[in-house]
Scaffold this motif. Structure first.
Motif, PDB file in Angstrom:
ATOM      1  N   HIS A 143       0.799  -1.260  -0.023  1.00 20.16           N
ATOM      2  CA  HIS A 143      -0.041  -0.003  -0.064  1.00 20.16           C
ATOM      3  C   HIS A 143       0.871   1.190  -0.159  1.00 20.16           C
ATOM      4  CE1 HIS A 143      -3.081  -3.097   1.379  1.00 20.16           C
ATOM      5  NE2 HIS A 143      -3.862  -2.210   1.003  1.00 20.16           N
ATOM      6  N   HIS A 144       0.268   2.285  -0.255  1.00 18.66           N
ATOM      7  CA  HIS A 144       0.901   3.558  -0.369  1.00 18.66           C
ATOM      8  C   HIS A 144      -0.090   4.555   0.033  1.00 18.66           C
ATOM      9  CE1 HIS A 144       3.428   6.995  -1.602  1.00 18.66           C
ATOM     10  NE2 HIS A 144       2.258   7.527  -1.970  1.00 18.66           N
ATOM     11  N   ASN A 145      -0.126   5.371   1.065  1.00 18.23           N
ATOM     12  CA  ASN A 145      -0.657   6.238   1.474  1.00 18.23           C
ATOM     13  C   ASN A 145      -2.398   5.633   1.578  1.00 18.23           C
ATOM     14  OD1 ASN A 145       0.985   8.023   2.412  1.00 18.23           O
ATOM     15  ND2 ASN A 145       0.392   9.429   0.330  1.00 18.23           N
ATOM     16  N   ASN A 146      -2.517   4.541   2.148  1.00 17.46           N
ATOM     17  CA  ASN A 146      -3.954   4.079   2.267  1.00 17.46           C
ATOM     18  C   ASN A 146      -4.555   3.743   0.741  1.00 17.46           C
ATOM     19  OD1 ASN A 146      -4.290   3.509   4.870  1.00 17.46           O
ATOM     20  ND2 ASN A 146      -4.932   5.680   5.104  1.00 17.46           N
ATOM     21  N   THR A 147      -3.729   3.532  -0.078  1.00 19.31           N
ATOM     22  CA  THR A 147      -4.183   3.211  -1.331  1.00 19.31           C
ATOM     23  C   THR A 147      -3.312   1.685  -1.843  1.00 19.31           C
ATOM     24  OG1 THR A 147      -4.250   5.607  -2.038  1.00 19.31           O
ATOM     25  CG2 THR A 147      -4.246   3.802  -4.007  1.00 19.31           C
ATOM     26  N   PHE A 148      -4.120   0.847  -1.979  1.00 20.94           N
ATOM     27  CA  PHE A 148      -3.781  -0.273  -2.706  1.00 20.94           C
ATOM     28  C   PHE A 148      -2.700  -0.230  -4.127  1.00 20.94           C
ATOM     29  CE2 PHE A 148      -4.347  -4.131  -5.553  1.00 20.94           C
ATOM     30  CZ  PHE A 148      -3.507  -5.126  -4.564  1.00 20.94           C
ATOM     31  N   LEU A 149      -1.626  -0.937  -3.997  1.00 20.59           N
ATOM     32  CA  LEU A 149      -0.683  -0.923  -4.887  1.00 20.59           C
ATOM     33  C   LEU A 149      -0.817  -2.274  -5.833  1.00 20.59           C
ATOM     34  CD1 LEU A 149       2.483   1.211  -4.010  1.00 20.59           C
ATOM     35  CD2 LEU A 149       0.429   1.901  -5.268  1.00 20.59           C
ATOM     36  N   ARG A 150      -0.170  -3.155  -4.936  1.00 19.25           N
ATOM     37  CA  ARG A 150       0.090  -4.599  -5.671  1.00 19.25           C
ATOM     38  C   ARG A 150       0.212  -5.689  -4.594  1.00 19.25           C
ATOM     39  NH1 ARG A 150       1.244  -5.127 -11.036  1.00 19.25           N
ATOM     40  NH2 ARG A 150       1.687  -7.429 -10.702  1.00 19.25           N
ATOM     41  N   TYR A 151      -0.245  -6.748  -5.022  1.00 15.93           N
ATOM     42  CA  TYR A 151       0.155  -8.163  -4.161  1.00 15.93           C
ATOM     43  C   TYR A 151       1.751  -8.555  -4.629  1.00 15.93           C
ATOM     44  CZ  TYR A 151      -4.537  -8.055  -2.891  1.00 15.93           C
ATOM     45  OH  TYR A 151      -5.815  -7.469  -2.319  1.00 15.93           O
ATOM     46  N   SER A 152       2.253  -8.992  -3.390  1.00 19.19           N
ATOM     47  CA  SER A 152       3.574  -9.845  -3.899  1.00 19.19           C
ATOM     48  C   SER A 152       3.705 -11.149  -3.277  1.00 19.19           C
ATOM     49  CB  SER A 152       4.789  -9.005  -3.265  1.00 19.19           C
ATOM     50  OG  SER A 152       6.064  -9.667  -3.183  1.00 19.19           O
ATOM     51  N   ILE A 153       4.144 -12.068  -4.065  1.00 16.87           N
ATOM     52  CA  ILE A 153       4.317 -13.486  -3.648  1.00 16.87           C
ATOM     53  C   ILE A 153       5.565 -13.951  -3.447  1.00 16.87           C
ATOM     54  CG2 ILE A 153       3.723 -15.808  -4.036  1.00 16.87           C
ATOM     55  CD1 ILE A 153       2.075 -13.172  -5.868  1.00 16.87           C
ATOM     56  N   SER A 154       6.690 -13.614  -4.028  1.00 13.52           N
ATOM     57  CA  SER A 154       8.160 -13.572  -3.972  1.00 13.52           C
ATOM     58  C   SER A 154       9.071 -12.754  -3.571  1.00 13.52           C
ATOM     59  CB  SER A 154       8.581 -14.334  -5.213  1.00 13.52           C
ATOM     60  OG  SER A 154       8.616 -13.363  -6.400  1.00 13.52           O
ATOM     61  N   LEU A 155       9.461 -11.708  -4.334  1.00 17.06           N
ATOM     62  CA  LEU A 155      10.544 -10.866  -4.163  1.00 17.06           C
ATOM     63  C   LEU A 155       9.891  -9.380  -4.109  1.00 17.06           C
ATOM     64  CD1 LEU A 155      13.551  -9.586  -3.504  1.00 17.06           C
ATOM     65  CD2 LEU A 155      13.528  -9.822  -6.052  1.00 17.06           C
ATOM     66  N   LEU A 156      10.078  -8.546  -2.973  1.00 14.65           N
ATOM     67  CA  LEU A 156       9.718  -7.184  -3.092  1.00 14.65           C
ATOM     68  C   LEU A 156      11.279  -6.596  -2.955  1.00 14.65           C
ATOM     69  CD1 LEU A 156       6.730  -5.964  -1.081  1.00 14.65           C
ATOM     70  CD2 LEU A 156       7.429  -4.927  -3.074  1.00 14.65           C
TER      71      LEU A 156
END
Ligand SMILES: CCCCCCCCCCCCC/C=C/[C@@H](O)[C@H](COP(=O)(O)O)NC(=O)CCCCCCCCCCCCCCC
Ligand SMILES: Nc1ncnc2c1ncn2[C@@H]1O[C@H](COP(=O)(O)OP(=O)(O)O)[C@@H](O)[C@H]1O
Ligand SMILES: [Ca+2]
Length: 558
Positions: free
Chosen positions: A286-299
């Motif tokens: 999330h960024h400032n209470n806005t959903f950006l993405r999901y991550s399963i492996s590497l961030l």
């Protein structure tokens, strides 16, 4: 009362010998009868010593079918070699297709053809095996398949048609196949159009990026159907009911590698067919209470973000783009300043420095990573989640200059790094391993990178720290609240400003980007939370390697 599986025992002919064949609801076993012990009809009453013996778990039988020996169909060409007398004595045949284990976690489909003298007996065998296969309710019957024709070496369609589709057909699995026409085609189709009720699972033919599309489609659809707001970082997400199968056809394929043990389309297809199930953690970003993405492996911010940003411009190079951009980024040696705050997972079994690994049937994942409490089993059943406010105590903060900030919610093992970014990470324990690599010399960073390719501990270095966390936030040093994006748009202006402010900063840019499973995120300041076991894969985790390769094939282990 539960119906008892039917037992069958017969003498059947196989490869010029007579075998005692037994089916008991769990195993199909066939054992050669030495020539002097043969009985012409009926069952054997004495244990038979000697002769080759094989055993296959019913759960790993793919299919059984009739074989028309009279019509000249052969058993790998062997039937023709059988004496005419025997062909006449055993004219009825059936073939059983089953999973056979080969080296390095590879699975293959093997066939065994049994011959018998009696058509009724053959039907009895075929019917009984089919009944026992039908009783395996975890097997998928109807699948929705998405193929990315442009992933990896652009072989997705060919891999599916040649290696996977024939196996699905053999196992009587029907499919609806969609070859994607553009990026996000699969995601949007799953999110809005796909009639999910029709299917027992979704199959993704592609790399980690394509898998990420499928996850986004399925997770978003599930939240929308259940009225859950993805924009709230505290929201407890609803797990997806459909399992996802990955047929590797991408560049890194680390999700497949780390859940199966090898990037091999046939092995993955067989795991789908037998109906394996592996829960997996998913990070929400999330960024400032806005959903950006999901991550399963590497961030990854810094090194892996820069590698990705550079490699996207070199897609034409195929998977080698990562090595090229990796080398270039290594030489560039940029560092980034900021603060990482994180919520350590204190109530768990396991640490990122453990020598034990997450493997099939992992004890830690079965307990959602939590310390087992014998007194209150009910309590230990609920996985802690990002939504549990009671865990929001004891945040830690690390400030400084970093070459890389990586969060690995699974090992991220892949052919480039067989142990992965975080070798002791778990697939389904509700945590992610936060790896902070502080600014150091190129030589030391190379030593750190090289350790990913061997068994040496990449965390055992003064400039590296690793924390197992449930949640973390990153704030870049020069981030000025919400105006971060505006600043980015005026990137050049900002860059020269920073260099004026910091004459000795060796001109590292202020921001890197986040590499989120191979996709670039447009924001540097993010908040991440782990959702324990949000999705399920058609996999079982990496199976333990047998001590001796000879034992790798359980068919010979009786
Ligand atoms: C000196 C050799 C150092 C080798 C270090 C290898 C560490 C590799 C860890 C890889 C973790 C991969 C995590 C997975 C990420 C994927 O989600 C994601 C998307 O995959 P997809 O394209 O299939 O959709 N893949 C990636 O972001 C790719 C990351 C690949 C990084 C490769 C880095 C190579 C570094 C080479 C450095 C060379 C220095 C040589 C100096 C003499
Ligand atoms: N038909 C398509 N045309 C172009 N891009 C696509 C298509 N289908 C999927 N993509 C995108 O291709 C990207 C890379 O896919 P992936 O299968 O992960 O391959 P790779 O491992 O080589 O990156 C993903 O971001 C995905 O969204
Ligand atoms: Ca995890």
């Amino acid at each position: 009362m539960e119906k008892q599986p039917r037992l069958l025992a017969s003498q059947l002919f196989l490869k010029n010998s007579v075998f005692e064949v037994l089916l008991n609801g769990v195993l199909l076993t066939w054992k050669e009868i030495p020539a002097n012990k043969k009985v012409v009809s009926g069952s054997i009453h004495h244990p038979i010593k000697g002769g080759t013996s094989h055993s296959v778990s019913v759960s790993e039988i793919l299919a059984v079918r009739e074989l028309d020996v009279g019509g000249g169909t052969n058993d790998d060409g062997r039937w023709q070699k059988m004496p005419q007398k025997l062909t006449e004595a055993y004219p009825y045949a059936f073939t059983v297709s089953y999973v056979e284990r080969a080296r390095q976690h590879r699975w293959r489909c093997s066939d065994v053809t049994f011959h018998c003298s009696d058509g009724v007996l053959r039907q009895q065998w075929i019917q009984t095996i089919r009944e026992q296969l039908t009783a395996l309710t975890s097997r998928p019957k109807h699948l929705l398949v998405y193929i990315n024709p442009y992933g990896g070496k652009q072989q997705g369609e060919c891999i599916y048609e040649q290696k996977v589709a024939p196996l699905f057909a053999c196992a009587s699995i029907s499919t609806d196949v969609i070859v994607t026409e553009h990026a996000n085609h699969a995601r949007d189709h799953l999110k809005t159009e796909a009639e999910l009720k029709k299917y027992d699972g979704v199959v993704c033919v592609g790399g980690d990026g394509m898998f990420s599309e499928i996850v986004h489609g399925l997770v978003s659809r599930t939240q929308r159907d259940n009225g859950v707001d993805q924009n709230s970082p505290e929201e407890k997400l609803v797990p997806c009911s459909l399992r996802i199968g990955i047929i590797p056809a991408g560049s890194t394929d680390c999700i497949c590698y780390a859940t199966v043990g090898i990037n091999d389309p046939v092995t993955s297809a067989l795991h789908v067919i037998v109906g394996d199930s592996q829960p997996m953690d998913v990070c929400s970003v999330h960024h400032n209470n806005t959903f950006l993405r999901y991550s399963i492996s590497l961030l990854g911010y810094g090194f892996y973000g820069d590698v990705l940003a550079d490699s996207e411009r070199k897609r034409w190079m195929g998977p080698a783009r990562y090595d090229f951009s990796g080398f270039k980024t290594f030489l560039t040696h940029h560092h980034y300043e900021g603060a990482v705050s994180f919520l350590p997972a204190t109530d768990i079994l396991g640490t990122p420095r453990d020598k034990t690994r997450c493997r099939a049937g992992c004890f830690i994942c079965q307990h959602d990573g939590q310390l087992y409490s014998g007194d209150s089993p009910e309590e230990s059943k609920t996985a802690p989640d990002v939504s549990d406010r009671e865990y929001e105590v004891g945040w830690g903060v690390v400030r400084g200059k970093f070459l890389a900030i990586n969060a690995a919610s699974m090992s991220c093992a892949c052919p480039r790094s067989p142990m992965g970014l975080s070798p002791a990470a778990h697939l389904a324990d509700g945590t992610t391993d936060l790896i902070l690599v502080r600014k150091c010399s190129r030589f030391n960073f190379l030593r750190h990178l090289l350790r990913h390719t061997s068994k040496d501990d990449q965390f055992d270095m003064t400039f590296v720290e690793v924390h197992r966390v449930r949640r973390f936030r990153f704030t870049p040093r020069h981030c000025q609240n919400d105006s971060e994006l505006d600043l980015r748009e005026n990137g050049k202006q900002l860059f020269s400003q920073i260099c004026r402010d910091h004459p000795a900063c060796s001109c590292s840019p202020a921001y890197s980007s986040w590499n989120c499973d191979g996709e670039i995120l447009p924001h540097a300041a993010i908040e991440v939370g782990v959702h324990c076991q949000l999705i399920k894969l058609f996999a079982r985790g990496i199976e333990e390697q047998p001590l001796f390769e000879d034992l790798a094939n359980p068919q010979c282990a009786l």
